[in-house]
Design an enzyme around this catalytic site. Structure first.
Site, mmCIF file in Angstrom:
data_model
loop_
_atom_site.group_PDB
_atom_site.id
_atom_site.type_symbol
_atom_site.label_atom_id
_atom_site.label_comp_id
_atom_site.label_asym_id
_atom_site.label_seq_id
_atom_site.Cartn_x
_atom_site.Cartn_y
_atom_site.Cartn_z
ATOM 1 N N HIS A 60 -13.278 45.310 41.936
ATOM 2 C CA HIS A 60 -12.308 45.996 41.074
ATOM 3 C C HIS A 60 -12.654 47.447 40.789
ATOM 4 O O HIS A 60 -11.831 48.173 40.242
ATOM 5 C CB HIS A 60 -12.140 45.254 39.740
ATOM 6 C CG HIS A 60 -13.276 45.485 38.783
ATOM 7 N ND1 HIS A 60 -14.486 44.860 38.901
ATOM 8 C CD2 HIS A 60 -13.390 46.311 37.709
ATOM 9 C CE1 HIS A 60 -15.293 45.268 37.947
ATOM 10 N NE2 HIS A 60 -14.661 46.156 37.209
HETATM 11 C C1 UD1 Z 1 -12.024 47.846 33.009
HETATM 12 C C2 UD1 Z 1 -13.312 48.577 32.668
HETATM 13 C C3 UD1 Z 1 -14.447 48.070 33.550
HETATM 14 C C4 UD1 Z 1 -14.582 46.567 33.494
HETATM 15 C C5 UD1 Z 1 -13.228 45.958 33.861
HETATM 16 C C6 UD1 Z 1 -13.298 44.448 33.812
HETATM 17 C C7 UD1 Z 1 -12.965 50.907 31.933
HETATM 18 C C8 UD1 Z 1 -13.168 52.310 32.300
HETATM 19 N N1 UD1 Z 1 -13.196 50.003 32.912
HETATM 20 O O1 UD1 Z 1 -11.669 48.244 34.319
HETATM 21 O O2 UD1 Z 1 -15.672 48.639 33.093
HETATM 22 O O3 UD1 Z 1 -15.569 46.146 34.414
HETATM 23 O O4 UD1 Z 1 -12.251 46.437 32.925
HETATM 24 O O5 UD1 Z 1 -12.121 43.858 34.192
HETATM 25 O O6 UD1 Z 1 -12.623 50.610 30.807
HETATM 26 N N2 UD1 Z 1 -4.090 45.575 34.698
HETATM 27 C C9 UD1 Z 1 -3.129 44.594 34.622
HETATM 28 N N3 UD1 Z 1 -3.237 43.650 33.651
HETATM 29 C C10 UD1 Z 1 -4.254 43.643 32.763
HETATM 30 C C11 UD1 Z 1 -5.220 44.673 32.834
HETATM 31 C C12 UD1 Z 1 -5.134 45.623 33.812
HETATM 32 O O7 UD1 Z 1 -2.205 44.539 35.414
HETATM 33 O O8 UD1 Z 1 -4.302 42.743 31.916
HETATM 34 C C13 UD1 Z 1 -4.020 46.571 35.788
HETATM 35 C C14 UD1 Z 1 -3.251 47.803 35.437
HETATM 36 O O9 UD1 Z 1 -2.544 48.180 36.559
HETATM 37 C C15 UD1 Z 1 -4.338 48.827 35.152
HETATM 38 C C16 UD1 Z 1 -5.450 48.391 36.080
HETATM 39 O O10 UD1 Z 1 -5.330 46.968 36.143
HETATM 40 O O11 UD1 Z 1 -3.912 50.114 35.388
HETATM 41 C C17 UD1 Z 1 -6.805 48.785 35.596
HETATM 42 O O12 UD1 Z 1 -7.049 48.282 34.283
HETATM 43 P P1 UD1 Z 1 -8.032 49.043 33.267
HETATM 44 O O13 UD1 Z 1 -8.275 48.211 32.081
HETATM 45 O O14 UD1 Z 1 -7.583 50.426 33.075
HETATM 46 O O15 UD1 Z 1 -9.411 49.163 34.034
HETATM 47 P P2 UD1 Z 1 -10.175 48.048 34.855
HETATM 48 O O16 UD1 Z 1 -10.136 48.466 36.270
HETATM 49 O O17 UD1 Z 1 -9.732 46.668 34.503
#
Ligand code: UD1
Length: 361
Positions: free
Chosen positions: A206
């Site tokens: 991820h």
């Molecule tokens: C975040 C953390 C990372 C952690 C990871 C665990 C930061 C900088 N990163 O990364 O340290 O290891 O969580 O999972 O905070 N999305 C969904 N549904 C959700 C959540 C996210 O569709 O419930 C998608 C969205 O398109 C979003 C992308 O995932 O833009 C990334 O989510 P985000 O929480 O911004 O960062 P992670 O990559 O999950």
């Protein structure tokens, strides 16, 4: 001694795992505890399923911030938490790990002169291109009490002049992981039908650096396709969204890759116990693999958990050269040391909080 209120701020999947043992330990110590969810993770499988699985009380507030660019997401959380803390100021705000939620909550509290306690302080990858590395450094320096999981983390804090505020408490993920292992072994857990009954490798990816750019993602997937057994990818929404956006095909349907939706914590622990090996870029999974005795291959060139490299339980293979061999290597000999503590880190953390004086009314 009476204790004032502690507010935990969580928002992303790994924080829910750490919150569970902390909530139980705070409860045991009769500390008043409230939970605020920023809404960084919002899908049921990324959020609510963890609260259900781990028996965590409902957050008293969900700020529903959701996705966005890192700056916008962090800024919205900061503003919303500032408003929350102005209405209902706790004695201390407890923040977890290294996500955008962590740094936003630490800053919001510090700006309101509310004490900040950072659980899992002192981790460093020395890779400033990782958003988490910036979050860790800023959070540690904004915090009044730094609860470190390992000696290595304590050394990092000392090097940055933060020794006086730091306490070694062990790693709450040991508490969480063993709690889940016991539940899985006792009650079993339902798994998605795609999980093979025979040998398989369990994979998660991820990190933006691995999934956002199509050439890099394709390189990793091609290396996974050479593994001589099924590879189960529990696909984080970021991976699915990046693959769709860049037209990278995760599985042709005729290869060894099986894509399943994000798993609950108990399902994850169940797969860790059953898999021949783990391939991941997650920090948490590297350590859970180490604790549960599954050889891990990490698709990064650094790790915040160098203790897992001991004896070859974890290997770093950022280039994915001979990944097919690394992924199915036999288990090395067990290591006798327990660098992450005895599974009582949450109680140790709460004792350190009480002793700090930050919770005195
Ligand atoms: C975040 C953390 C990372 C952690 C990871 C665990 C930061 C900088 N990163 O990364 O340290 O290891 O969580 O999972 O905070 N999305 C969904 N549904 C959700 C959540 C996210 O569709 O419930 C998608 C969205 O398109 C979003 C992308 O995932 O833009 C990334 O989510 P985000 O929480 O911004 O960062 P992670 O990559 O999950």
């Amino acid at each position: 001694m009476t204790t004032a209120q502690v507010t935990s701020v969580v928002g992303a999947r790994p924080q829910f795992v750490k919150l569970a043992p902390m909530a139980r330990a705070l409860d045991r110590a009769s500390v008043r505890h409230e939970i605020i969810h920023t809404g960084q993770h919002y899908d049921d499988r990324m959020s609510a399923s963890f609260f259900r699985d781990l028996g965590i009380a409902e957050p008293s507030k969900n700020l529903a911030i959701g996705s966005g660019s890192h700056g916008a997401q962090t800024g919205q959380m900061l503003a919303a938490l500032d408003a929350e803390f102005s209405h209902n100021p706790p004695a201390a705000v407890l923040v977890y790990g290294d996500t955008n939620t962590t740094v936003a909550a630490a800053l919001a509290a510090a700006k309101r002169q509310i004490s900040v306690i950072h659980l899992e302080a002192g981790l460093r990858s020395s890779d400033r291109a990782m958003p988490e590395e910036i979050n860790r450094i800023l959070t540690d320096h904004a915090s009044d009490l730094l609860l470190a999981p390992t000696k290595v983390a304590m050394d990092h804090l000392a090097r940055e002049g933060l020794q006086a505020r730091s306490r070694l408490v062990g790693d709450v993920m040991v508490d969480a992981c063993f709690y889940a292992k016991e539940r899985v072994e006792k009650n079993g857990t339902e798994l998605p039908p795609e999980i093979p009954s025979g040998p398989f490798v369990f994979c998660t990816l991820h990190r933006p650096v691995n999934v956002d750019e199509p050439r890099r993602l394709t390189h990793i997937l091609n290396a996974l396709r050479l593994i001589p057994m099924p590879v189960v990818i529990a696909a984080h929404p970021r991976l699915v969204a990046a693959a769709e956006r860049t037209h990278v095909v995760l599985t042709s349907g005729n290869d060894n890759i099986r894509v399943v939706p994000p798993l609950t914590y108990l399902q994850t622990v169940s797969l860790l116990l059953r898999a021949v090996g783990i391939v991941t870029d997650s920090g948490g999974l590297q350590k859970e693999a180490f604790l549960l005795g599954s050889p891990c291959t990490t698709v990064r060139n650094t790790t915040e958990w160098p203790e897992t490299l001991e004896g070859g339980w974890n290997v770093l293979n950022n280039e994915c050269i001979n990944l097919d061999q690394d992924a199915v290597r036999p288990s090395p000999s067990p290591v006798s040391a327990n660098p992450y503590g005895q599974g009582d880190a949450a109680d140790q953390a709460v004792s350190a909080m009480m002793q700090s004086g930050l919770l005195n009314d």
